[in-house]
Scaffold this active site. Sequence first.
Site, mmCIF file in Angstrom:
data_model
loop_
_atom_site.group_PDB
_atom_site.id
_atom_site.type_symbol
_atom_site.label_atom_id
_atom_site.label_comp_id
_atom_site.label_asym_id
_atom_site.label_seq_id
_atom_site.Cartn_x
_atom_site.Cartn_y
_atom_site.Cartn_z
ATOM 1 N N TYR A 1 -16.451 18.515 -14.406
ATOM 2 C CA TYR A 1 -16.751 17.182 -14.122
ATOM 3 C C TYR A 1 -17.827 17.212 -13.115
ATOM 4 O O TYR A 1 -17.636 17.191 -11.914
ATOM 5 C CB TYR A 1 -15.529 16.082 -14.271
ATOM 6 C CG TYR A 1 -16.217 14.839 -13.295
ATOM 7 C CD1 TYR A 1 -16.843 14.075 -14.654
ATOM 8 C CD2 TYR A 1 -15.676 14.354 -12.632
ATOM 9 C CE1 TYR A 1 -17.450 12.390 -14.863
ATOM 10 C CE2 TYR A 1 -16.067 12.950 -12.315
ATOM 11 C CZ TYR A 1 -16.604 12.350 -13.159
ATOM 12 O OH TYR A 1 -17.185 11.056 -13.432
ATOM 13 N N ARG B 1 0.837 -1.107 0.347
ATOM 14 C CA ARG B 1 0.051 0.377 -0.094
ATOM 15 C C ARG B 1 0.554 1.588 -0.309
ATOM 16 O O ARG B 1 0.146 2.499 -0.151
ATOM 17 C CB ARG B 1 -1.014 -0.266 1.259
ATOM 18 C CG ARG B 1 -2.071 1.249 0.990
ATOM 19 C CD ARG B 1 -3.319 0.911 1.910
ATOM 20 N NE ARG B 1 -3.490 -0.528 3.702
ATOM 21 C CZ ARG B 1 -2.628 0.778 3.976
ATOM 22 N NH1 ARG B 1 -2.543 1.610 4.850
ATOM 23 N NH2 ARG B 1 -2.383 -0.653 5.265
ATOM 24 N N ASP C 1 -7.384 20.225 -13.006
ATOM 25 C CA ASP C 1 -7.952 19.356 -13.074
ATOM 26 C C ASP C 1 -7.323 19.872 -15.305
ATOM 27 O O ASP C 1 -8.543 20.197 -15.787
ATOM 28 C CB ASP C 1 -9.324 18.942 -13.568
ATOM 29 C CG ASP C 1 -9.677 17.081 -14.022
ATOM 30 O OD1 ASP C 1 -9.050 16.761 -14.833
ATOM 31 O OD2 ASP C 1 -10.509 16.738 -13.114
ATOM 32 N N LYS D 1 -8.360 8.540 -18.775
ATOM 33 C CA LYS D 1 -8.756 9.179 -19.879
ATOM 34 C C LYS D 1 -7.499 8.936 -21.533
ATOM 35 O O LYS D 1 -7.172 8.166 -21.386
ATOM 36 C CB LYS D 1 -9.624 10.906 -20.236
ATOM 37 C CG LYS D 1 -10.763 10.290 -19.115
ATOM 38 C CD LYS D 1 -12.131 9.883 -19.315
ATOM 39 C CE LYS D 1 -12.904 10.216 -18.337
ATOM 40 N NZ LYS D 1 -13.247 9.526 -17.063
#
Length: 357
Positions: free
Chosen positions: A98, A47, A169, A194
């Site tokens: 978004y 992790r 972003d 994306k």
Amino acid sequence: MRDDPALKPSTLAVTAGRPPREPDQPLNAPLTMASTYVAGGDVEYGRYGNPTWSAFEEALGELEGGRCLAFSSGMAAVSTVLDLVGQGAKVVAPRHAYQGSVMMLADLEARGRLVVSLVDVTDTDAVVAACEDAALVWLESPTNPALEIADIETITRAAHDAGAYVVVDNTFATPMLQRPLDLGADLVLHSATKFLAGHSDVLLGALATRDDELHTVLKNRRDLVGAVPGTLEAWLALRGLRTLHLRVERAQANAQELVRRLGEHPALTEVRYPGFGAIVAIVLAQGAMAADLLTRKTSLWVHATSLGGVESTFERRRRWKTEAATIPEGLVRMSVGIEDVDDLWDDLRRALDDLTL
Ligand SMILES: Cc1ncc(COP(=O)(O)O)c(C=O)c1O
């Protein structure tokens, strides 16, 4: 980061994040499947780090000009950034960001965690005024799906005067077309799902910053929350990054040509395009029904959400109940791929012509 400012973005996309050039080292970062490591080193546990994530982070970090951290999704990165600010802090954000980011802000506000001020990012004076008592200024430019552009430099200066962090972003532009850290932003955020990964087969998020302290805080949050990437996802995204420049160049050229051809079509009242990138929005004159019909009439364009893959996809955004009510009902967001532009146009024109018969 390598200290070599002379390298161009396309060279960085191909060369960054490779293993050392030593005999019998592989050219590509290996897929390291490990939940734990022999004790005594820097990582210790799965992790806290992974060499495959590190390779992706190094490559994206070089492209954005900062230090990068990968996350399990774009939304995991969004959540981690929102966690930076204190209880009751004010966050300024675009009303057409978004929808997932706007929904998360609304949820945090409803629970008393944050105070949110949604703004029209194209109105720089209004955004600057809203920055005054903010702790975080959220920018997305171009916005999804309105394709609005923010004046990142001016807004960042105002936000910094107010002592606020600025995050951009950069999912739509990618570092090939815009580097927000060069414009003064503290953080860059990506849905690497994306364009960065680019093949519609991965969910992944990323943050980049030049501020070492911020990097440490964000890494600690990621370690604790566990919003870490899958190893295969990081590997696939790095594989995708190798061709980012070519994909963006081709998809953008296709988008620009389609915008030119779409401009005249009588089925449309509007073609929105910010002048760069591969996302276009069209508004159907006959509204939602015509837009829904369009998405069922094509054979190349695929009706699907998400964007930034090699294949062309589109959808009517308001089919999502959570999309902003100020987005037109008949708006179809188009993610232009890297196919032959004439084939894309023929498929689209046939479907649009059918609507006007
Ligand atoms: C601009 C933008 N930011 C963030 C996200 C969230 O990313 P993810 O779906 O990888 O969680 C998306 C997803 O569509 C997006 O379009």
